[in-house]
Write a protein that holds these residues in place. Sequence first.
Motif, PDB file in Angstrom:
ATOM      1  N   GLY A   1     -53.257  20.248 -44.219  1.00  0.00           N
ATOM      2  CA  GLY A   1     -53.496  18.909 -43.696  1.00  0.00           C
ATOM      3  C   GLY A   1     -52.239  18.150 -43.313  1.00  0.00           C
TER       4      GLY A   1
ATOM      5  N   GLU B   1     -46.773  14.157 -40.690  1.00  0.00           N
ATOM      6  CA  GLU B   1     -47.940  13.273 -40.683  1.00  0.00           C
ATOM      7  C   GLU B   1     -49.104  13.958 -41.376  1.00  0.00           C
ATOM      8  OE1 GLU B   1     -50.842  11.184 -37.439  1.00  0.00           O
ATOM      9  OE2 GLU B   1     -48.715  11.342 -36.961  1.00  0.00           O
ATOM     10  N   GLU B   2     -49.730  13.232 -42.304  1.00  0.00           N
ATOM     11  CA  GLU B   2     -50.887  13.756 -43.010  1.00  0.00           C
ATOM     12  C   GLU B   2     -52.153  13.463 -42.233  1.00  0.00           C
ATOM     13  OE1 GLU B   2     -51.161  12.289 -46.989  1.00  0.00           O
ATOM     14  OE2 GLU B   2     -49.437  13.435 -47.654  1.00  0.00           O
ATOM     15  N   THR B   3     -53.108  14.386 -42.304  1.00  0.00           N
ATOM     16  CA  THR B   3     -54.405  14.145 -41.691  1.00  0.00           C
ATOM     17  C   THR B   3     -55.195  13.189 -42.582  1.00  0.00           C
ATOM     18  OG1 THR B   3     -55.466  15.994 -42.831  1.00  0.00           O
ATOM     19  CG2 THR B   3     -54.439  16.473 -40.680  1.00  0.00           C
ATOM     20  N   ALA B   4     -56.221  12.604 -42.011  1.00  0.00           N
ATOM     21  CA  ALA B   4     -57.067  11.688 -42.778  1.00  0.00           C
ATOM     22  C   ALA B   4     -57.760  12.430 -43.924  1.00  0.00           C
ATOM     23  CB  ALA B   4     -58.098  11.030 -41.868  1.00  0.00           C
ATOM     24  N   TRP B   5     -58.142  13.687 -43.693  1.00  0.00           N
ATOM     25  CA  TRP B   5     -58.796  14.457 -44.745  1.00  0.00           C
ATOM     26  C   TRP B   5     -57.867  14.703 -45.919  1.00  0.00           C
ATOM     27  CZ3 TRP B   5     -63.512  14.771 -45.976  1.00  0.00           C
ATOM     28  CH2 TRP B   5     -64.505  14.736 -45.006  1.00  0.00           C
ATOM     29  N   ARG B   6     -56.619  15.040 -45.634  1.00  0.00           N
ATOM     30  CA  ARG B   6     -55.647  15.262 -46.711  1.00  0.00           C
ATOM     31  C   ARG B   6     -55.479  13.983 -47.526  1.00  0.00           C
ATOM     32  NH1 ARG B   6     -50.957  18.585 -48.027  1.00  0.00           N
ATOM     33  NH2 ARG B   6     -49.374  17.294 -49.035  1.00  0.00           N
ATOM     34  N   SER B   7     -55.316  12.860 -46.844  1.00  0.00           N
ATOM     35  CA  SER B   7     -55.161  11.583 -47.543  1.00  0.00           C
ATOM     36  C   SER B   7     -56.392  11.249 -48.373  1.00  0.00           C
ATOM     37  CB  SER B   7     -54.882  10.459 -46.542  1.00  0.00           C
ATOM     38  OG  SER B   7     -53.655  10.682 -45.895  1.00  0.00           O
ATOM     39  N   THR B   8     -57.561  11.544 -47.845  1.00  0.00           N
ATOM     40  CA  THR B   8     -58.812  11.273 -48.567  1.00  0.00           C
ATOM     41  C   THR B   8     -58.904  12.116 -49.834  1.00  0.00           C
ATOM     42  OG1 THR B   8     -59.929  10.700 -46.512  1.00  0.00           O
ATOM     43  CG2 THR B   8     -61.333  11.284 -48.384  1.00  0.00           C
TER      44      THR B   8
ATOM     45  N   THR C   1     -56.353  10.966 -52.388  1.00  0.00           N
ATOM     46  CA  THR C   1     -56.790   9.706 -52.995  1.00  0.00           C
ATOM     47  C   THR C   1     -57.858   9.953 -54.054  1.00  0.00           C
ATOM     48  OG1 THR C   1     -56.283   8.505 -50.958  1.00  0.00           O
ATOM     49  CG2 THR C   1     -57.828   7.454 -52.496  1.00  0.00           C
TER      50      THR C   1
END
Length: 145
Positions: A67, A76-83, A86
């Motif tokens: 991600g 840059e992290e993808t939104a899925w990785r950040s999700t 988290t």
Amino acid sequence: MSWRIVGTFDTLVLSWLVITYIGPLFGREDTHGDALQAAAYIAVTEVATKMVLYFLHERGWARIHWGVSTEKGGHEETAWRSTIKTAIWRIIASLDTTLLAWIFTGNVGTAVSIGGLEVITKLILYFLHERVWSRIQFGTGKEPE
């Protein structure tokens, strides 16, 4: 740093409320002073444990390259990785609070109540914290209008 202050205050107040008003449902009877003392122990200890756990959490994720985009020489992290990061952090953090609450109250029901309610309060408070900081220009490198 501002989030740690907000998060610690939330843990202090939430723990005191749960120990005082929900604890008796699990057979734990405390005076307001004893409840405040247990809540303070949970909150203060949590400052140290959260710093260590968050450091380890971030170091672990630094080793996982899923991600992450490195296009244009950036990171840059993808939104899925950040999700996923988290969600995993929230689980770790709430388990930490639950364990500390169990250690300082000696009552599993009270500890699980504190940890469970914390998930809700922390999500709401963190969202509000981020919205406030999004309006502040400090540290962004942008000139105030």
